[in-house]
Motif scaffolding. Structure first.
Motif, PDB file in Angstrom:
ATOM      1  N   LEU A 230       0.747  -1.158  -0.031  1.00 50.77           N
ATOM      2  CA  LEU A 230      -0.006   0.061   0.113  1.00 50.77           C
ATOM      3  C   LEU A 230       0.892   1.348  -0.092  1.00 50.77           C
ATOM      4  CD1 LEU A 230      -2.567  -0.771   2.750  1.00 50.77           C
ATOM      5  CD2 LEU A 230      -2.945  -0.730   0.299  1.00 50.77           C
ATOM      6  N   PRO A 231       0.366   2.322  -0.643  1.00 49.28           N
ATOM      7  CA  PRO A 231       1.251   3.579  -0.560  1.00 49.28           C
ATOM      8  C   PRO A 231       0.970   3.951   0.913  1.00 49.28           C
ATOM      9  CG  PRO A 231      -0.403   3.695  -2.384  1.00 49.28           C
ATOM     10  CD  PRO A 231      -0.702   2.308  -1.666  1.00 49.28           C
ATOM     11  N   ALA A 232       2.209   4.632   1.222  1.00 47.11           N
ATOM     12  CA  ALA A 232       2.371   4.844   2.804  1.00 47.11           C
ATOM     13  C   ALA A 232       1.008   5.848   3.449  1.00 47.11           C
ATOM     14  CB  ALA A 232       3.706   5.758   2.859  1.00 47.11           C
ATOM     15  N   SER A 233       0.591   6.740   2.412  1.00 51.69           N
ATOM     16  CA  SER A 233      -0.379   7.659   2.880  1.00 51.69           C
ATOM     17  C   SER A 233      -1.753   6.723   3.185  1.00 51.69           C
ATOM     18  CB  SER A 233      -0.679   8.670   2.159  1.00 51.69           C
ATOM     19  OG  SER A 233      -1.198   8.144   0.575  1.00 51.69           O
ATOM     20  N   THR A 234      -1.884   5.799   2.337  1.00 52.81           N
ATOM     21  CA  THR A 234      -3.072   4.864   2.569  1.00 52.81           C
ATOM     22  C   THR A 234      -2.865   3.977   3.847  1.00 52.81           C
ATOM     23  OG1 THR A 234      -3.303   4.867   0.025  1.00 52.81           O
ATOM     24  CG2 THR A 234      -4.611   3.408   1.310  1.00 52.81           C
ATOM     25  N   ARG A 235      -1.869   3.363   3.763  1.00 49.20           N
ATOM     26  CA  ARG A 235      -1.486   2.642   4.999  1.00 49.20           C
ATOM     27  C   ARG A 235      -1.739   3.561   6.200  1.00 49.20           C
ATOM     28  NH1 ARG A 235       2.849   0.967   3.116  1.00 49.20           N
ATOM     29  NH2 ARG A 235       4.443   2.093   4.574  1.00 49.20           N
ATOM     30  N   ARG A 236      -1.269   4.670   6.414  1.00 49.33           N
ATOM     31  CA  ARG A 236      -1.445   5.490   7.422  1.00 49.33           C
ATOM     32  C   ARG A 236      -2.807   5.753   7.783  1.00 49.33           C
ATOM     33  NH1 ARG A 236       3.127   8.363   5.224  1.00 49.33           N
ATOM     34  NH2 ARG A 236       1.621   9.819   4.375  1.00 49.33           N
ATOM     35  N   ALA A 257      -4.710  12.984   9.138  1.00 50.60           N
ATOM     36  CA  ALA A 257      -3.565  11.719   9.786  1.00 50.60           C
ATOM     37  C   ALA A 257      -2.788  11.414   8.750  1.00 50.60           C
ATOM     38  CB  ALA A 257      -4.268  10.867  10.647  1.00 50.60           C
ATOM     39  N   ALA A 258      -3.276  11.004   7.757  1.00 56.28           N
ATOM     40  CA  ALA A 258      -2.471  10.596   6.498  1.00 56.28           C
ATOM     41  C   ALA A 258      -1.580  10.995   5.914  1.00 56.28           C
ATOM     42  CB  ALA A 258      -3.467   9.590   5.533  1.00 56.28           C
ATOM     43  N   GLY A 259      -1.679  12.518   6.105  1.00 55.05           N
ATOM     44  CA  GLY A 259      -0.846  13.467   5.490  1.00 55.05           C
ATOM     45  C   GLY A 259      -1.196  13.751   4.100  1.00 55.05           C
ATOM     46  N   VAL A 260      -2.317  13.659   3.777  1.00 52.53           N
ATOM     47  CA  VAL A 260      -2.935  13.900   2.162  1.00 52.53           C
ATOM     48  C   VAL A 260      -4.201  14.615   2.181  1.00 52.53           C
ATOM     49  CG1 VAL A 260      -1.956  11.913   1.190  1.00 52.53           C
ATOM     50  CG2 VAL A 260      -4.082  11.684   2.206  1.00 52.53           C
ATOM     51  N   GLY A 261      -4.607  14.984   1.027  1.00 53.85           N
ATOM     52  CA  GLY A 261      -6.106  15.854   0.941  1.00 53.85           C
ATOM     53  C   GLY A 261      -7.141  14.609   0.810  1.00 53.85           C
ATOM     54  N   ALA A 266      -9.576   9.483  -0.912  1.00 55.30           N
ATOM     55  CA  ALA A 266     -10.946   8.630  -1.408  1.00 55.30           C
ATOM     56  C   ALA A 266     -10.137   7.882  -2.636  1.00 55.30           C
ATOM     57  CB  ALA A 266     -11.928   9.663  -1.842  1.00 55.30           C
ATOM     58  N   SER A 267      -9.233   8.418  -3.359  1.00 56.38           N
ATOM     59  CA  SER A 267      -8.779   7.854  -4.625  1.00 56.38           C
ATOM     60  C   SER A 267      -7.921   6.766  -4.216  1.00 56.38           C
ATOM     61  CB  SER A 267      -7.942   8.700  -5.343  1.00 56.38           C
ATOM     62  OG  SER A 267      -7.164   8.013  -6.452  1.00 56.38           O
ATOM     63  N   GLY A 268      -7.034   6.895  -3.193  1.00 54.15           N
ATOM     64  CA  GLY A 268      -6.223   5.849  -2.752  1.00 54.15           C
ATOM     65  C   GLY A 268      -7.110   4.645  -2.191  1.00 54.15           C
ATOM     66  N   PHE A 269      -8.198   4.747  -1.211  1.00 47.78           N
ATOM     67  CA  PHE A 269      -8.962   3.798  -0.724  1.00 47.78           C
ATOM     68  C   PHE A 269      -9.772   2.938  -1.966  1.00 47.78           C
ATOM     69  CE2 PHE A 269      -7.889   5.026   3.274  1.00 47.78           C
ATOM     70  CZ  PHE A 269      -8.217   3.922   4.092  1.00 47.78           C
ATOM     71  N   GLU A 270     -10.402   3.771  -2.895  1.00 50.45           N
ATOM     72  CA  GLU A 270     -11.057   3.165  -4.126  1.00 50.45           C
ATOM     73  C   GLU A 270     -10.356   2.347  -4.748  1.00 50.45           C
ATOM     74  OE1 GLU A 270     -14.187   3.178  -4.591  1.00 50.45           O
ATOM     75  OE2 GLU A 270     -15.008   4.990  -3.580  1.00 50.45           O
ATOM     76  N   ARG A 271      -8.949   2.548  -4.755  1.00 49.33           N
ATOM     77  CA  ARG A 271      -8.079   1.903  -5.654  1.00 49.33           C
ATOM     78  C   ARG A 271      -7.614   0.538  -4.999  1.00 49.33           C
ATOM     79  NH1 ARG A 271      -3.967   5.389  -6.010  1.00 49.33           N
ATOM     80  NH2 ARG A 271      -4.928   6.333  -7.838  1.00 49.33           N
ATOM     81  N   HIS A 272      -7.325   0.612  -3.704  1.00 48.04           N
ATOM     82  CA  HIS A 272      -6.776  -0.734  -2.854  1.00 48.04           C
ATOM     83  C   HIS A 272      -7.685  -1.357  -2.169  1.00 48.04           C
ATOM     84  CE1 HIS A 272      -2.634   0.558  -3.815  1.00 48.04           C
ATOM     85  NE2 HIS A 272      -2.653   1.661  -3.833  1.00 48.04           N
TER      86      HIS A 272
END
Length: 335
Positions: A230-236, A257-261, A266-272
């Motif tokens: 997982l990308p670090a931001s999605t894992r966080r 908390a993840a350090g992203v917008g 949302a894009s990371g969760f939909e993808r993974h």
């Protein structure tokens, strides 16, 4: 606590070291009896339905020491005579066992275990064991719901099929070392007389189950490596959700908390994960609520469990729960 040497597969723990590690632990005497009926009743109460056949009833000297730890049970068992044991029906928990001494035959003398070997009995496993008179076991009983929760937490998603561990672990291997490390650490943890003690024990239980899932081969072993991709931001974000699920954090809080917008989150969760962060959080909270209801002690209510996981509108909670599990929260609690 177990000696540090025990953690290495190259330096397996010796019987005397196990004795030393557990002699000053929180384990206490549960039962000492020479009565076969009493022995069967006590073991059934701890591990689920038992059927015992004693080789020499006059030689029976059951000794059971144990301790409850955040729904786990740590046990030390010896019979004093050759015994056949069967669990005639599903019992709802895993039992990890380390054979301190003696011999055990599993499945009608087809599979011999010697001192230093370990094994696991699944929640739906009913086959029997034959045990030598000098047999001594160290056991860890784990509720199926707790093991499932730990597996889902490591996977970062729901389980596609039932969990299965390899039934046997050879003496000196990493699974045996992990089991002994877990048993020793839990047994050596004091029973603190504080309100926060339950939270401490819950955390230690989860860590212990994570270690067993990672060290003991199972049908999710390969999949447990997937979260590392997982990308670090999605894992966080996923880890933050797991740690703060009962607080029902907002998407903005998770993103921060993840350090992203929010959009990148949302894009990371939909993808993974194939769902939005909101949906992932809701499913995770519902799953935890279900586990609480399935293992609830007498007096626990649907309302209290719902509140524990941040569901304050009972009607909405019940509707979402039924949609996910096909039954109402009260039906789970009664079952």
């Amino acid at each position: 606590m177990l000696p540090t040497a025990a953690v290495s597969a190259d330096q397996p723990l010796q019987g005397a070291e196990v004795d030393a590690a557990l002699s000053n632990s929180r384990l206490v005497a549960v039962c000492e009896t020479s009565n076969p009926d009493e022995a069967q009743a006590v073991l059934s109460g701890v591990y689920g339905p038992h059927a015992l056949r004693i080789g020499d009833e006059n030689g029976l000297a059951l000794k059971l020491r144990g301790a409850e730890f955040a729904r786990l049970h740590l046990g030390e068992v010896r019979y004093g005579t050759s015994t056949r044991m069967a669990m005639p029906r599903a019992h709802g928990h895993w039992v990890f066992s380390y054979l301190r001494q003696g011999e055990v035959w599993r499945g009608g003398r087809r599979d011999l275990y010697g001192a230093g070997d370990a094994g696991v009995i699944a929640p739906d496993e009913v086959q029997g064991l034959e045990m030598s008179g000098d047999m001594e076991l160290l056991n860890l009983r784990v509720a199926d719901a707790d093991m499932g929760s730990a597996c889902r937490a490591l996977l970062g998603s729901d389980m596609a099929h039932a969990l299965r561990f390899e039934g046997r672990a050879q003496a000196g291997g990493a699974p045996v070392a992990a089991l002994l490390r877990v048993l020793g650490h839990l047994a050596a943890t004091p029973a603190y007389p504080h309100a926060a003690a339950a939270r401490l024990e819950d955390g230690l239980r989860d860590a212990a189950l994570f270690e067993l899932l990672l060290a003991w081969p199972n049908n999710y072993t390969r999949g447990l490596d997937a979260p590392a991709a997982l990308p670090a931001s999605t894992r966080r974000a996923r880890d933050y959700i797991h740690a703060h699920a009962s607080e029902a954090p907002s998407v903005a809080e998770i993103a921060r908390a993840a350090g992203v917008g929010v959009r990148a989150l949302a894009s990371g969760f939909e993808r993974h994960f194939g769902v939005s962060p909101q949906r992932y959080l809701q499913q995770y909270r519902l799953d935890r609520a279900r586990e609480e209801l399935r293992s609830a002690a007498p007096g626990v209510t649907v309302t209290s469990v719902a509140a524990q996981w941040g569901f304050w509108q009972l009607g909405s909670f019940a509707a979402r729960y039924r949609e996910r599990f096909g039954e109402s929260p009260s039906e789970t609690l009664k079952g």
